[in-house]
Design a protein around this motif. Structure first.
Motif, short mmCIF file in Angstrom:
data_model
loop_
_atom_site.label_atom_id
_atom_site.label_comp_id
_atom_site.label_asym_id
_atom_site.label_seq_id
_atom_site.Cartn_x
_atom_site.Cartn_y
_atom_site.Cartn_z
N ASN A 288 -38.50 -2.11 -11.82
CA ASN A 288 -37.16 -2.49 -11.42
C ASN A 288 -36.14 -1.40 -11.74
O ASN A 288 -35.25 -1.10 -10.93
N ILE A 289 -36.27 -0.78 -12.92
CA ILE A 289 -35.28 0.18 -13.39
C ILE A 289 -35.45 1.57 -12.76
O ILE A 289 -34.47 2.20 -12.34
N VAL A 290 -36.68 2.05 -12.69
CA VAL A 290 -36.93 3.42 -12.24
C VAL A 290 -36.43 3.68 -10.81
O VAL A 290 -35.79 4.72 -10.57
N PRO A 291 -36.68 2.79 -9.84
CA PRO A 291 -36.11 3.06 -8.51
C PRO A 291 -34.59 3.18 -8.51
O PRO A 291 -34.03 3.99 -7.74
N GLN A 292 -33.92 2.43 -9.36
CA GLN A 292 -32.47 2.54 -9.45
C GLN A 292 -32.05 3.89 -10.03
O GLN A 292 -31.08 4.50 -9.56
N ILE A 293 -32.78 4.34 -11.03
CA ILE A 293 -32.47 5.65 -11.61
C ILE A 293 -32.66 6.74 -10.57
O ILE A 293 -31.82 7.65 -10.43
N ILE A 294 -33.77 6.67 -9.83
CA ILE A 294 -34.05 7.70 -8.82
C ILE A 294 -33.00 7.67 -7.72
O ILE A 294 -32.55 8.73 -7.23
N ALA A 295 -32.56 6.48 -7.32
CA ALA A 295 -31.60 6.37 -6.22
C ALA A 295 -30.17 6.72 -6.65
O ALA A 295 -29.43 7.35 -5.89
N ASN A 296 -29.80 6.32 -7.87
CA ASN A 296 -28.40 6.44 -8.26
C ASN A 296 -28.16 7.31 -9.49
O ASN A 296 -27.00 7.59 -9.83
N GLY A 297 -29.20 7.71 -10.17
CA GLY A 297 -29.05 8.47 -11.39
C GLY A 297 -28.64 7.63 -12.58
O GLY A 297 -28.45 8.12 -13.70
N ARG A 298 -28.52 6.34 -12.37
CA ARG A 298 -28.12 5.43 -13.44
C ARG A 298 -28.58 4.02 -13.04
O ARG A 298 -29.10 3.80 -11.95
N VAL A 299 -28.35 3.08 -13.95
CA VAL A 299 -28.74 1.69 -13.70
C VAL A 299 -27.57 0.77 -14.03
O VAL A 299 -26.96 0.89 -15.09
N ASP A 300 -27.26 -0.11 -13.11
CA ASP A 300 -26.33 -1.19 -13.38
C ASP A 300 -27.15 -2.41 -13.77
O ASP A 300 -27.71 -3.11 -12.92
#
Length: 405
Positions: A288-300
């Motif tokens: 769940n977290i890693v795709p957000q990091i790759i896409a946005n450089g951060r996680v909400d």
């Protein structure tokens, strides 16, 4: 000096007894020796015997004159020995499984050198993205990724998430096209007692493999400190007795299919050495977290905005609930947070959360795990609660978790 005995000479070993017996009979006035049947028997045996002699070594002065009685014939007994121990086919199969996992997965497991520190990580896709822990890279500095075949590649930080202690770094994808990335498993399907494997760089010893079992599931692990001074918790943590040491951080915890079930994150030890209690962030949080990091450089990270704990028997009775009532007693609905905005109550007449979107909530980890793995910021969820002794449903729109410290 060794005296050897021939096989036939043993037959004469009892002759002196008979000679002595004959002399004794004669001395006592018995029949003459010539007519004595014992003497005749001795003579007969003497005539029939064909004594053998053994030639001793030439250096022995007795060799020219000595006739040595032969040794009695010895019947050799068949030695009784234990059969060789053959491991069971199941043991061989498990051993081969370990070998196969190491050979297949190890090329994708890396050592990460950054500044004066180091850790581990693993290749997650064909684009050069490598998953590791936030605490491995949080201090910054030049990053060098060491692969098992000796390749050393520079890397950049794509993004981090302090709340889950995860980070993604990246190397040039053109340099790793021959390496197969790892696969993530469904960590919700794990059971205590399953065999697990850890690969990483404990104490800088790259490409080390250890094995163990899942010791416990659904542990809470303290993370960054929230806006109310209370640490956020990382839910659904996997506990293992596989040897995990400093340097294993960020490396994969694997099942017997060679799939990643978690990211090795921490140990519990007073001496910074493995004491059989290691912790790993579960694969479903990673997915769940890693795709957000790759896409946005951060996680909400979705945030409900409460603090609380398991309801006790005394608290349940005080609130007019059954003594065996389960759920999360809200101690505080943080002002301005999603829960407070939706009207959830803490304080002297607190609400008790018993479900979310129809999923039963028994432990605090159940609630956090659902939020982290199943929801996104801006999503509206339904909380099932007990208020004033009665069940109710409250809609809550999740906000982004505030900045952590």
């Amino acid at each position: 000096m060794n005296h050897q005995f021939s096989k036939s000479t043993i037959k004469y070993a009892w002759l002196p007894f008979f000679v002595l017996l004959t002399i004794m009979l004669a001395a006592c006035g018995g029949a003459e020796t010539a007519a004595n049947p014992v003497t005749q028997a001795i003579n007969t045996l003497t005539e029939e015997a064909e004594p053998e002699t053994t030639i001793l070594e030439e250096s022995d002065p007795v060799a020219e004159t000595a006739v040595v009685p032969a040794a009695p014939e010895i019947v050799e007994e068949t030695a009784v020995t234990s059969p060789p121990i053959t491991p069971s086919t199941d043991l061989f199969a498990q051993e081969q499984q370990f070998v196969s996992i190491y050979e297949n997965v190890n090329p994708a497991v890396v050592n990460i050198a950054i500044g004066s520190g180091q850790g581990s990580g693993f290749l997650i896709d064909g684009n050069g993205h490598i998953v590791t822990n936030n605490h491995v890279v949080e201090n910054g500095g030049q990053i060098v990724v060491n692969f098992e075949d000796g390749r050393q590649l520079p890397a950049i930080i794509v993004g981090t998430d302090i709340s889950s202690d995860l980070a993604v770094i990246q190397v040039d994808a053109n340099e790793i096209q021959d390496i197969t990335p790892v696969q993530l498993a469904d960590s919700d399907a794990l059971k205590v007692g399953q065999i697990v494997i850890a690969i990483g760089s404990p104490f800088g010893l790259q490409n080390s493999m250890t094995t163990g079992i899942i010791s416990a599931l659904d542990r809470l692990f303290p993370g960054a400190v929230g806006p109310n001074g209370v640490p956020f918790q990382i839910p659904n943590i996997i506990q293992t007795d596989a040897a995990i040491n400093p340097g294993n951080s960020g490396g994969p915890l694997l099942n017997l299919n060679g799939q990643v079930i978690g990211v090795n994150t921490a140990i519990e030890s007073p001496v910074r050495g493995s004491s059989g209690i290691g912790y790993a962030v579960p694969a479903n949080i990673v997915s769940n977290i890693v795709p957000q990091i790759i896409a946005n450089g951060r996680v909400d990270t979705p945030w409900l905005g409460i603090s609380g704990g398991l309801i006790s028997e005394d608290a349940a009775l005080a609130l007019g609930l059954p003594a065996d009532q389960t759920g999360i007693l809200i101690n505080e609905a943080i002002a301005g947070g999603p829960a407070a905005t939706a009207g959830l109550r803490g304080g002297n007449s607190p609400d008790v959360i018993i479900g979310v979107d129809g999923v039963e909530i028994v432990e605090f980890d159940d609630l956090l795990g659902y939020l982290v793995q199943q929801t996104i910021v801006g999503q509206t969820i339904q909380l099932q609660i007990m208020r004033d002794g009665q069940p109710q449903t409250v809609n809550v729109t999740l906000a982004a978790r505030p900045a952590t410290s």
